[in-house]
Scaffold this active site. Structure first.
Site, PDB file in Angstrom:
ATOM      1  N   GLU A 113       0.823  -1.197   0.000  1.00  7.69           N
ATOM      2  CA  GLU A 113       0.000   0.000   0.000  1.00  7.69           C
ATOM      3  C   GLU A 113       0.864   1.256   0.000  1.00  7.69           C
ATOM      4  O   GLU A 113       1.948   1.284   0.583  1.00  7.69           O
ATOM      5  CB  GLU A 113      -0.936  -0.020   1.210  1.00  7.69           C
ATOM      6  CG  GLU A 113      -1.990  -1.112   1.046  1.00  7.69           C
ATOM      7  CD  GLU A 113      -2.932  -1.254   2.226  1.00  7.69           C
ATOM      8  OE1 GLU A 113      -4.054  -1.712   2.000  1.00  7.69           O
ATOM      9  OE2 GLU A 113      -2.560  -0.915   3.352  1.00  7.69           O
ATOM     10  N   CYS A 126       3.406   8.463   1.385  1.00 11.94           N
ATOM     11  CA  CYS A 126       3.877   7.489   2.373  1.00 11.94           C
ATOM     12  C   CYS A 126       4.177   6.191   1.625  1.00 11.94           C
ATOM     13  O   CYS A 126       3.281   5.559   1.074  1.00 11.94           O
ATOM     14  CB  CYS A 126       2.779   7.307   3.425  1.00 11.94           C
ATOM     15  SG  CYS A 126       3.235   6.174   4.733  1.00 11.94           S
ATOM     16  N   CYS A 133       6.617  -7.280   7.425  1.00 10.25           N
ATOM     17  CA  CYS A 133       7.714  -6.752   8.241  1.00 10.25           C
ATOM     18  C   CYS A 133       8.262  -7.887   9.088  1.00 10.25           C
ATOM     19  O   CYS A 133       7.496  -8.743   9.531  1.00 10.25           O
ATOM     20  CB  CYS A 133       7.189  -5.619   9.142  1.00 10.25           C
ATOM     21  SG  CYS A 133       8.495  -4.725  10.015  1.00 10.25           S
ATOM     22  N   CYS A 137       6.009  -5.105  16.231  1.00  4.10           N
ATOM     23  CA  CYS A 137       5.539  -4.092  17.172  1.00  4.10           C
ATOM     24  C   CYS A 137       4.069  -4.387  17.473  1.00  4.10           C
ATOM     25  O   CYS A 137       3.277  -4.572  16.543  1.00  4.10           O
ATOM     26  CB  CYS A 137       5.729  -2.703  16.584  1.00  4.10           C
ATOM     27  SG  CYS A 137       7.449  -2.444  16.110  1.00  4.10           S
ATOM     28  N   CYS A 140       1.030  -2.447  15.835  1.00  2.00           N
ATOM     29  CA  CYS A 140       1.079  -2.164  14.395  1.00  2.00           C
ATOM     30  C   CYS A 140       0.483  -3.306  13.590  1.00  2.00           C
ATOM     31  O   CYS A 140       0.833  -4.469  13.776  1.00  2.00           O
ATOM     32  CB  CYS A 140       2.539  -1.942  13.980  1.00  2.00           C
ATOM     33  SG  CYS A 140       2.757  -1.810  12.195  1.00  2.00           S
ATOM     34  N   CYS A 368      -1.643   5.789   9.632  1.00  2.00           N
ATOM     35  CA  CYS A 368      -0.396   5.204  10.102  1.00  2.00           C
ATOM     36  C   CYS A 368      -0.623   3.881  10.826  1.00  2.00           C
ATOM     37  O   CYS A 368      -1.421   3.807  11.755  1.00  2.00           O
ATOM     38  CB  CYS A 368       0.211   6.148  11.128  1.00  2.00           C
ATOM     39  SG  CYS A 368       1.768   6.776  10.623  1.00  2.00           S
TER      40      CYS A 368
HETATM   41  N1  SAH Z   1       8.862   0.412  10.250  1.00  2.00           N
HETATM   42  C1  SAH Z   1       9.065   1.795  10.369  1.00  2.00           C
HETATM   43  C2  SAH Z   1       8.202   2.641   9.456  1.00  2.00           C
HETATM   44  C3  SAH Z   1       6.765   2.236   9.251  1.00  2.00           C
HETATM   45  S1  SAH Z   1       5.614   2.537  10.531  1.00  2.00           S
HETATM   46  C4  SAH Z   1       8.875   2.230  11.813  1.00  2.00           C
HETATM   47  O1  SAH Z   1       8.413   1.427  12.603  1.00  2.00           O
HETATM   48  O2  SAH Z   1       9.245   3.348  12.138  1.00  2.00           O
HETATM   49  C5  SAH Z   1       5.346   4.306  10.530  1.00  2.00           C
HETATM   50  C6  SAH Z   1       4.919   4.835  11.908  1.00  2.00           C
HETATM   51  O3  SAH Z   1       3.590   4.445  12.271  1.00  2.00           O
HETATM   52  C7  SAH Z   1       5.819   4.337  13.006  1.00  2.00           C
HETATM   53  O4  SAH Z   1       6.139   5.360  13.913  1.00  2.00           O
HETATM   54  C8  SAH Z   1       4.928   3.317  13.675  1.00  2.00           C
HETATM   55  O5  SAH Z   1       5.349   3.058  14.972  1.00  2.00           O
HETATM   56  C9  SAH Z   1       3.588   3.996  13.602  1.00  2.00           C
HETATM   57  N2  SAH Z   1       2.449   3.102  13.800  1.00  2.00           N
HETATM   58  C10 SAH Z   1       2.382   1.763  13.573  1.00  2.00           C
HETATM   59  N3  SAH Z   1       1.166   1.303  13.884  1.00  2.00           N
HETATM   60  C11 SAH Z   1       0.433   2.347  14.325  1.00  2.00           C
HETATM   61  C12 SAH Z   1      -0.928   2.501  14.741  1.00  2.00           C
HETATM   62  N4  SAH Z   1      -1.767   1.474  14.735  1.00  2.00           N
HETATM   63  N5  SAH Z   1      -1.328   3.732  15.103  1.00  2.00           N
HETATM   64  C13 SAH Z   1      -0.497   4.789  15.052  1.00  2.00           C
HETATM   65  N6  SAH Z   1       0.778   4.712  14.626  1.00  2.00           N
HETATM   66  C14 SAH Z   1       1.247   3.504  14.271  1.00  2.00           C
HETATM   67 FE1  SF4 Z   2       7.403  -3.107  11.335  1.00  2.00          FE
HETATM   68 FE2  SF4 Z   2       5.144  -1.927  12.120  1.00  2.00          FE
HETATM   69 FE3  SF4 Z   2       7.167  -2.162  13.824  1.00  2.00          FE
HETATM   70 FE4  SF4 Z   2       7.371  -0.432  11.777  1.00  2.00          FE
HETATM   71  S1  SF4 Z   2       5.903  -0.307  13.479  1.00  2.00           S
HETATM   72  S2  SF4 Z   2       8.925  -1.912  12.471  1.00  2.00           S
HETATM   73  S3  SF4 Z   2       6.218  -1.569  10.195  1.00  2.00           S
HETATM   74  S4  SF4 Z   2       6.002  -3.874  12.906  1.00  2.00           S
END
Ligand code: SAH
Ligand code: SF4
Length: 393
Positions: A113, A126, A133, A137, A140, A368
């Site tokens: 996406e 974006c 991944c 996290c 996420c 995000c």
């Molecule tokens: N993998 C990288 C970039 C992709 S995520 C990273 O983790 O930084 C982009 C941003 O969205 C990151 O700061 C991530 O922590 C945040 N993010 C992920 N899931 C989210 C959610 N459900 N709500 C708000 N922010 C989120």
């Molecule tokens: Fe991967 Fe999501 Fe963690 Fe970013 S926030 S490193 S996309 S699992």
């Protein structure tokens, strides 16, 4: 402890399945090499690279036959051996707020996406760097999906080209340069961890920054990482873009749970790496991303500890507060607006900018952390999530 998967094992070759070499995503040097290998005289190579580069990245041309400053026979020769291919747009959803979410298909039938966010004074794309991944996290959505593979440089820069197609933003030859662009900024905040696909991300961003092409300033490109410490110094040296860090917690105990890579490189190690970034990359501030999770990381004490960390390491910083974007089955809830404002206030009074990110495109699940291609069936098992969350143990 198992080593993280790197692009070497996962990136598919740039050769298209049916033979011709795709020129999109090649560095200038690689482009020169393939042209010479295919019969372009060495003496002409530099000029040919410049000409072809400009057609592809400045004018958005996909067809060799319109490259009118090249001899007809040479154009035919190029068309036989090479292709100019970008990922295919499979669908486009437009949110009530103007945000556009694209689903694009890449080689192998995988999908990622890409989100376009229009704002008053800029337009941000974006971009995704991986399908899925390796990290997990816990807040996420992408993290629940297995890593399928890394994107090639062509597939990464191809997302930008696809968006420019959709926004009809390629200039016409001879027209003056347009300073006010619909697509003015790039954030590597889509699917995947960009620093686990370093070489491809670097090559793609170098192409996006090249002044004879897409020509985005490095200050308008932000790479977001969960904290792959060894690659942070390399990002400064080899890319030089702006850095955002998914910080999200102020104690190792909480960060271990939210961002499991913290078990490998903890808060202190991360802060040390961050402290040298601005000088090494000649950029101003680092963005600390902080997702607001109700009752988990959103207390006044957390806000003060966060400031303490940043001050102790003298990091020029801005703190971007992200209201948690909920997804089906998510184990957290978004902090209340009052809580988020109180948290922001403490940071602001300590002298740091603390903007609260407005969720965009929520109605189309484009916000995000909500990105995950519905078609990918490769889900992480509970066991795998637990095993990966134990990185470094
Ligand atoms: N993998 C990288 C970039 C992709 S995520 C990273 O983790 O930084 C982009 C941003 O969205 C990151 O700061 C991530 O922590 C945040 N993010 C992920 N899931 C989210 C959610 N459900 N709500 C708000 N922010 C989120
Ligand atoms: Fe991967 Fe999501 Fe963690 Fe970013 S926030 S490193 S996309 S699992």
């Amino acid at each position: 402890m198992s080593a993280p998967i790197t692009q070497d094992v996962l990136t598919v070759a740039r050769r298209l399945p049916d033979g011709p070499v795709n020129l999109v995503g090649l560095t200038r040097q690689q482009l020169r090499d393939v042209l010479i290998a295919n019969g372009t005289p060495e003496k002409q190579a530099k000029m040919r690279v410049n000409q072809i580069w400009q057609w592809i990245y400045q004018w958005g041309v996909r067809d060799f036959s319109v490259m009118t400053n090249l001899a007809k026979a040479y154009r035919a020769q190029l068309a036989e051996r090479f292709a100019i291919e970008i990922p295919e747009m499979v669908s486009r959803q437009v949110s009530a707020d103007g945000t556009r979410k694209y689903l694009v298909r890449i080689a192998g039938g995988h999908e990622v996406e890409v989100v376009y966010i229009p704002e008053e004074d800029r337009g941000t794309l974006c971009v995704s760097s991986q399908v899925g991944c390796t990290l997990t996290c816990s807040f996420c959505h992408t993290g629940t999906q297995k890593l399928v593979r890394n994107l090639t440089a062509g597939e990464i820069v191809g997302q930008i080209m696809m968006a420019r197609d959709d926004l009809e933003e390629w200039p016409t030859p001879g027209a003056p340069k347009d300073e006010t662009r619909l697509l003015s900024n790039i954030v590597l905040m889509g699917m995947g961890e960009p620093l686990y696909n370093f070489d491809n991300v670097r090559d793609a961003m170098k192409i996006a920054m090249d002044p004879e092409g897409i020509s985005l300033s490095r200050r308008r490109i932000t790479l977001s990482t969960s904290g792959v410490v060894p690659e942070i110094a390399r990002t400064a040296e080899e890319i030089g873009c702006m850095l955002a860090i998914s910080f999200h917690a102020t104690t190792d105990e909480v960060r271990d749970r939210l961002v499991p890579i913290n078990k490998r490189w903890n808060i202190e190690t991360l802060l040390e790496a961050l402290a040298s970034y601005p000088k090494a990359s000649n950029s101003e501030r680092i963005t600390f991303e902080y997702v607001m999770l109700n009752g988990v990381n959103d207390s006044d004490e957390d806000a003060r500890r966060l400031i303490g960390h940043i001050r102790r390491h003298q990091i020029p910083a801005k703190i971007n507060l992200i209201p948690f974007n909920e997804w089906p089955g998510a184990p957290y809830r978004r902090s209340s607006n009052n809580r988020i404002r109180a948290f922001a206030d403490i940071i602001y009074k300590a002298g740091y900018a603390s903007p609260i990110r407005t969720p965009r495109g929520e109605d189309i699940m484009a916000a995000c952390g909500q990105l995950k291609s519905a078609t990918e069936r490769a889900r992480k098992s509970k066991r795998q999530i637990e095993a990966e969350a134990g990185l470094g143990n």
